[in-house]
Enzyme design. Structure first.
Site, PDB file in Angstrom:
ATOM      1  N   SER A   1       1.151   3.655  -2.493  1.00  0.00           N
ATOM      2  CA  SER A   1       0.834   4.680  -3.484  1.00  0.00           C
ATOM      3  C   SER A   1       0.841   6.072  -2.886  1.00  0.00           C
ATOM      4  CB  SER A   1      -0.536   4.390  -4.113  1.00  0.00           C
ATOM      5  OG  SER A   1      -1.542   4.347  -3.121  1.00  0.00           O
TER       6      SER A   1
ATOM      7  N   TYR B   1     -15.743  -0.109   7.630  1.00  0.00           N
ATOM      8  CA  TYR B   1     -14.293   0.072   7.776  1.00  0.00           C
ATOM      9  C   TYR B   1     -13.831  -0.432   9.136  1.00  0.00           C
ATOM     10  CZ  TYR B   1      -9.816   2.576   8.153  1.00  0.00           C
ATOM     11  OH  TYR B   1      -8.496   2.894   8.332  1.00  0.00           O
TER      12      TYR B   1
ATOM     13  N   GLY C   1       0.805  -1.217   0.000  1.00  0.00           N
ATOM     14  CA  GLY C   1       0.000   0.000   0.000  1.00  0.00           C
ATOM     15  C   GLY C   1       0.831   1.257   0.000  1.00  0.00           C
TER      16      GLY C   1
ATOM     17  N   GLY D   1       0.407   8.329   1.335  1.00  0.00           N
ATOM     18  CA  GLY D   1       0.225   8.245   2.774  1.00  0.00           C
ATOM     19  C   GLY D   1       1.419   7.690   3.532  1.00  0.00           C
TER      20      GLY D   1
ATOM     21  N   LYS E   1     -11.105  -3.463  10.297  1.00  0.00           N
ATOM     22  CA  LYS E   1      -9.944  -3.182  11.135  1.00  0.00           C
ATOM     23  C   LYS E   1     -10.001  -3.945  12.456  1.00  0.00           C
ATOM     24  CE  LYS E   1      -7.706  -0.558   8.305  1.00  0.00           C
ATOM     25  NZ  LYS E   1      -6.407  -1.018   7.757  1.00  0.00           N
TER      26      LYS E   1
ATOM     27  N   SER F   1      -3.690  -1.536  11.572  1.00  0.00           N
ATOM     28  CA  SER F   1      -5.131  -1.502  11.804  1.00  0.00           C
ATOM     29  C   SER F   1      -5.555  -0.037  11.759  1.00  0.00           C
ATOM     30  CB  SER F   1      -5.473  -2.166  13.138  1.00  0.00           C
ATOM     31  OG  SER F   1      -6.855  -2.129  13.409  1.00  0.00           O
TER      32      SER F   1
END
Length: 276
Positions: free
Chosen positions: A13, A152, A11, A15, A156, A137
């Site tokens: 891409s 969501y 992940g 952030g 998590k 998480s």
């Protein structure tokens, strides 16, 4: 940097994942990073760094695709020391308003994608009897009391539960496991592309970025945890996450005390103790 490690980060891409990868590469670590667009990932990192950086185009929901990515990482660098399962998507909406496809897609991305990575990398770590897995998480995976974020939060909470179980299993192999609960993560001018890691604050008030945590400091916290002698099982990142967790714990403790008599009353009565 205490020692060079081989990291696999999913992940990446934007952030926290992108910030972490840049910091790791700047520190001399070898990094394999996954994204749905490997070319865009290479552009975002800003350097080819041959022999040090391996961008991977991966659909984490595809088990075979994930296994090929892990095999490519091992072939390129000789192993995997640290895995950061960071990939995930936020799905907002009242639970009864979301479609079956939306709900299942959220679990595919946030839960089953993570499980695919774990199942692909754990045999290697078990064989080498070392390694560290960070599962990202969210504070909403610890405190689910936020309207519109139930789907969501459910994914998590699943991440939190499977990570605690993984920690119990992996300890016998010398593999460390950390469960990370980030709060809101503000965008950082120093790392263009960094976004909120926890979506509820961004959706509620996207202009108030100063309330979020610093993604650079969050990434450094993960690096420090990887170097620590004793790794945390539960790691809350951000003052908002810390305070929210503490309030949840206090609330549960209060309810335990208030309802203790009813809770324990359903146990099987020990007739011998009563007779005594």
């Amino acid at each position: 940097m205490k020692s060079e490690k081989i990291w696999l980060v999913t992940g990446v891409s934007a952030g926290l994942g992108l910030v972490l990868v840049k910091m790791l590469l700047d520190s001399g670590h070898k990094v394999a990073a996954t994204s749905e667009d490997g070319d865009a990932l290479l552009d975002a990192v800003g350097a080819k760094l041959e022999g040090q950086f391996l961008p991977l185009t991966v659909d984490l929901a595809d088990e075979r695709n994930v296994r090929r990515a892990v095999d490519s990482t091992i072939a390129a660098f000789g192993g995997v020391d640290v895995v950061v399962n960071n990939a995930g998507v936020g799905l907002q909406g009242a639970l009864d308003s979301l479609s079956d496809a939306e709900l299942r897609g959220s679990f595919d991305s946030n839960v089953f994608g993570m499980l695919n990575v774990i199942r692909a990398v754990l045999p290697r770590m078990r064989a080498q009897r070392s390694g560290h897995v960070f599962n990202i998480s969210s504070i909403l995976g610890f405190d689910g009391g936020h309207a519109q974020w139930g789907a969501y939060s459910a994914t998590k909470f699943a991440v939190s539960g499977l990570t605690e179980s993984l920690a119990a299993e992996a300890a016998a192999w010398g593999v460390r496991v950390s469960l990370v609960y980030p709060g809101a993560m503000r965008a950082s001018p120093a790392w263009r592309g960094a976004q909120y890691n926890t979506p509820e604050l961004a959706a509620r008030d996207p202009q108030r970025q100063e309330l979020g945590g610093d993604p650079v400091k969050a990434a450094q916290a993960l690096i420090n945890a990887a170097d620590a002698q004793y790794a945390p099982l539960h790691l809350f990142l951000g003052r908002d996450a810390f305070d929210q967790a503490r309030n949840k714990i206090q609330s549960v403790q209060q309810e335990l005390a208030r309802w203790r008599e009813m809770s324990v009353s359903i146990g099987v009565v020990d007739e011998r103790r009563l007779a005594a």
